[in-house]
Design a protein around this motif. Structure first.
Motif, PDB file in Angstrom:
ATOM      1  N   GLN A 173       0.858  -1.172   0.000  1.00 50.92           N
ATOM      2  CA  GLN A 173       0.000   0.000   0.000  1.00 50.92           C
ATOM      3  C   GLN A 173       0.899   1.229   0.000  1.00 50.92           C
ATOM      4  O   GLN A 173       1.925   1.245   0.673  1.00 50.92           O
ATOM      5  CB  GLN A 173      -0.898   0.008   1.225  1.00 50.92           C
ATOM      6  CG  GLN A 173      -1.898  -1.114   1.187  1.00 50.92           C
ATOM      7  CD  GLN A 173      -3.231  -0.687   1.748  1.00 50.92           C
ATOM      8  OE1 GLN A 173      -3.401   0.420   2.233  1.00 50.92           O
ATOM      9  NE2 GLN A 173      -4.181  -1.577   1.687  1.00 50.92           N
ATOM     10  N   PHE A 174       0.533   2.215  -0.791  1.00 48.73           N
ATOM     11  CA  PHE A 174       1.312   3.443  -0.908  1.00 48.73           C
ATOM     12  C   PHE A 174       0.465   4.612  -0.461  1.00 48.73           C
ATOM     13  O   PHE A 174      -0.733   4.646  -0.723  1.00 48.73           O
ATOM     14  CB  PHE A 174       1.706   3.678  -2.372  1.00 48.73           C
ATOM     15  CG  PHE A 174       2.529   2.580  -2.966  1.00 48.73           C
ATOM     16  CD1 PHE A 174       3.913   2.589  -2.851  1.00 48.73           C
ATOM     17  CD2 PHE A 174       1.938   1.532  -3.649  1.00 48.73           C
ATOM     18  CE1 PHE A 174       4.679   1.580  -3.408  1.00 48.73           C
ATOM     19  CE2 PHE A 174       2.697   0.517  -4.209  1.00 48.73           C
ATOM     20  CZ  PHE A 174       4.070   0.536  -4.088  1.00 48.73           C
ATOM     21  N   ASP A 175       1.098   5.598   0.188  1.00 49.52           N
ATOM     22  CA  ASP A 175       0.335   6.811   0.442  1.00 49.52           C
ATOM     23  C   ASP A 175       0.269   7.600  -0.865  1.00 49.52           C
ATOM     24  O   ASP A 175       1.028   7.354  -1.797  1.00 49.52           O
ATOM     25  CB  ASP A 175       0.904   7.616   1.607  1.00 49.52           C
ATOM     26  CG  ASP A 175       2.234   8.302   1.329  1.00 49.52           C
ATOM     27  OD1 ASP A 175       2.705   8.309   0.187  1.00 49.52           O
ATOM     28  OD2 ASP A 175       2.807   8.846   2.284  1.00 49.52           O
ATOM     29  N   ARG A 176      -0.666   8.500  -0.922  1.00 52.70           N
ATOM     30  CA  ARG A 176      -0.943   9.219  -2.166  1.00 52.70           C
ATOM     31  C   ARG A 176       0.286   9.967  -2.691  1.00 52.70           C
ATOM     32  O   ARG A 176       0.582   9.926  -3.880  1.00 52.70           O
ATOM     33  CB  ARG A 176      -2.114  10.172  -1.979  1.00 52.70           C
ATOM     34  CG  ARG A 176      -2.502  10.871  -3.263  1.00 52.70           C
ATOM     35  CD  ARG A 176      -3.630  11.873  -3.035  1.00 52.70           C
ATOM     36  NE  ARG A 176      -3.973  12.511  -4.267  1.00 52.70           N
ATOM     37  CZ  ARG A 176      -5.047  12.266  -4.988  1.00 52.70           C
ATOM     38  NH1 ARG A 176      -5.908  11.367  -4.584  1.00 52.70           N
ATOM     39  NH2 ARG A 176      -5.278  12.913  -6.100  1.00 52.70           N
ATOM     40  N   GLU A 177       0.996  10.665  -1.808  1.00 49.40           N
ATOM     41  CA  GLU A 177       2.159  11.451  -2.248  1.00 49.40           C
ATOM     42  C   GLU A 177       3.235  10.579  -2.866  1.00 49.40           C
ATOM     43  O   GLU A 177       3.779  10.905  -3.923  1.00 49.40           O
ATOM     44  CB  GLU A 177       2.739  12.254  -1.077  1.00 49.40           C
ATOM     45  CG  GLU A 177       1.982  13.525  -0.784  1.00 49.40           C
ATOM     46  CD  GLU A 177       2.690  14.351   0.267  1.00 49.40           C
ATOM     47  OE1 GLU A 177       3.934  14.497   0.182  1.00 49.40           O
ATOM     48  OE2 GLU A 177       2.002  14.855   1.157  1.00 49.40           O
TER      49      GLU A 177
ATOM     50  N   GLU B  68       4.316  10.617  -6.802  1.00 53.95           N
ATOM     51  CA  GLU B  68       5.713  10.894  -7.144  1.00 53.95           C
ATOM     52  C   GLU B  68       6.266   9.802  -8.049  1.00 53.95           C
ATOM     53  O   GLU B  68       6.905  10.079  -9.064  1.00 53.95           O
ATOM     54  CB  GLU B  68       6.568  11.033  -5.881  1.00 53.95           C
ATOM     55  CG  GLU B  68       8.008  11.373  -6.163  1.00 53.95           C
ATOM     56  CD  GLU B  68       8.194  12.689  -6.899  1.00 53.95           C
ATOM     57  OE1 GLU B  68       9.176  12.794  -7.656  1.00 53.95           O
ATOM     58  OE2 GLU B  68       7.380  13.616  -6.738  1.00 53.95           O
ATOM     59  N   TYR B  69       6.019   8.559  -7.674  1.00 54.82           N
ATOM     60  CA  TYR B  69       6.498   7.443  -8.488  1.00 54.82           C
ATOM     61  C   TYR B  69       5.886   7.483  -9.895  1.00 54.82           C
ATOM     62  O   TYR B  69       6.602   7.383 -10.896  1.00 54.82           O
ATOM     63  CB  TYR B  69       6.175   6.103  -7.817  1.00 54.82           C
ATOM     64  CG  TYR B  69       6.439   4.942  -8.734  1.00 54.82           C
ATOM     65  CD1 TYR B  69       7.736   4.473  -8.934  1.00 54.82           C
ATOM     66  CD2 TYR B  69       5.401   4.343  -9.451  1.00 54.82           C
ATOM     67  CE1 TYR B  69       7.989   3.430  -9.811  1.00 54.82           C
ATOM     68  CE2 TYR B  69       5.653   3.302 -10.327  1.00 54.82           C
ATOM     69  CZ  TYR B  69       6.943   2.856 -10.505  1.00 54.82           C
ATOM     70  OH  TYR B  69       7.196   1.829 -11.382  1.00 54.82           O
TER      71      TYR B  69
ATOM     72  N   CYS C 177      -4.284  17.079 -12.488  1.00 52.76           N
ATOM     73  CA  CYS C 177      -5.644  17.340 -12.964  1.00 52.76           C
ATOM     74  C   CYS C 177      -6.399  16.022 -13.137  1.00 52.76           C
ATOM     75  O   CYS C 177      -7.564  15.909 -12.760  1.00 52.76           O
ATOM     76  CB  CYS C 177      -5.580  18.112 -14.280  1.00 52.76           C
ATOM     77  SG  CYS C 177      -7.153  18.770 -14.840  1.00 52.76           S
ATOM     78  N   ALA C 178      -5.752  15.007 -13.686  1.00 52.38           N
ATOM     79  CA  ALA C 178      -6.374  13.692 -13.842  1.00 52.38           C
ATOM     80  C   ALA C 178      -6.696  13.095 -12.470  1.00 52.38           C
ATOM     81  O   ALA C 178      -7.735  12.454 -12.302  1.00 52.38           O
ATOM     82  CB  ALA C 178      -5.463  12.759 -14.633  1.00 52.38           C
ATOM     83  N   GLY C 179      -5.830  13.327 -11.494  1.00 52.98           N
ATOM     84  CA  GLY C 179      -6.085  12.858 -10.135  1.00 52.98           C
ATOM     85  C   GLY C 179      -7.322  13.493  -9.532  1.00 52.98           C
ATOM     86  O   GLY C 179      -8.112  12.829  -8.848  1.00 52.98           O
ATOM     87  N   ARG C 180      -7.497  14.783  -9.783  1.00 53.87           N
ATOM     88  CA  ARG C 180      -8.705  15.459  -9.294  1.00 53.87           C
ATOM     89  C   ARG C 180      -9.947  14.862  -9.953  1.00 53.87           C
ATOM     90  O   ARG C 180     -10.978  14.664  -9.310  1.00 53.87           O
ATOM     91  CB  ARG C 180      -8.624  16.958  -9.536  1.00 53.87           C
ATOM     92  CG  ARG C 180      -7.638  17.656  -8.597  1.00 53.87           C
ATOM     93  CD  ARG C 180      -7.673  19.162  -8.711  1.00 53.87           C
ATOM     94  NE  ARG C 180      -7.255  19.660  -9.998  1.00 53.87           N
ATOM     95  CZ  ARG C 180      -5.990  19.830 -10.397  1.00 53.87           C
ATOM     96  NH1 ARG C 180      -5.010  19.491  -9.579  1.00 53.87           N
ATOM     97  NH2 ARG C 180      -5.710  20.302 -11.583  1.00 53.87           N
TER      98      ARG C 180
ATOM     99  N   VAL D  79      -6.864   7.409  -5.035  1.00 55.82           N
ATOM    100  CA  VAL D  79      -5.538   6.836  -5.026  1.00 55.82           C
ATOM    101  C   VAL D  79      -5.063   6.793  -3.591  1.00 55.82           C
ATOM    102  O   VAL D  79      -4.961   7.818  -2.935  1.00 55.82           O
ATOM    103  CB  VAL D  79      -4.566   7.702  -5.887  1.00 55.82           C
ATOM    104  CG1 VAL D  79      -3.189   7.093  -5.879  1.00 55.82           C
ATOM    105  CG2 VAL D  79      -5.092   7.871  -7.293  1.00 55.82           C
ATOM    106  N   ALA D  80      -4.821   5.602  -3.104  1.00 58.48           N
ATOM    107  CA  ALA D  80      -4.426   5.452  -1.691  1.00 58.48           C
ATOM    108  C   ALA D  80      -3.016   5.902  -1.456  1.00 58.48           C
ATOM    109  O   ALA D  80      -2.189   5.905  -2.285  1.00 58.48           O
ATOM    110  CB  ALA D  80      -4.563   3.997  -1.270  1.00 58.48           C
TER     111      ALA D  80
END
Length: 109
Positions: free
Chosen positions: A45-49, A53-54, A76-79, A108-109
């Motif tokens: 599991q990854f945090d959003r930041e 970044e990756y 923008c796609a994330g929003r 996105v977790a």
């Protein structure tokens, strides 16, 4: 995501930025493709930041597009994904494994 959903994301980002559809499509498809790969091949599991970044760095390398452009398009796609997630959560909370009383989360977790 279906091709129709990806095209809606591309249309949203193109309308929200000053970049051409072909450039946006390349960045969005590359970034989402890597997210799909991570989701299907990784149990971490990854945090959003960290995840953003990756995916941003991956997309920059794969597309050869400048970092500010990639970050703006993926942001923008994330929003757009967050908005879609919230809409699904309201209409069909059982699809996301949530009760209708749960607080909203991010796509996105």
């Amino acid at each position: 995501m279906t091709d129709q959903e990806i095209n809606r994301a591309i249309q949203y980002v193109t309308a929200s930025t000053s970049y051409g559809r072909d450039t946006v499509a390349e960045i969005v498809k590359t970034g989402l493709g890597e997210l799909v790969t991570l989701a299907t091949q990784s149990s971490r599991q990854f945090d959003r930041e960290a995840l953003m970044e990756y995916v941003s760095q991956w997309t920059i390398k794969r597309t050869g597009q400048p970092e500010p452009l990639v970050r703006e398009v993926l942001g923008c796609a994330g929003r757009w994904l967050d908005d879609m997630y919230e809409e699904v959560a309201k209409r069909q909370p059982d699809v996301l494994g949530r009760s209708s009383n749960d607080e909203g989360g991010s796509a996105v977790a």
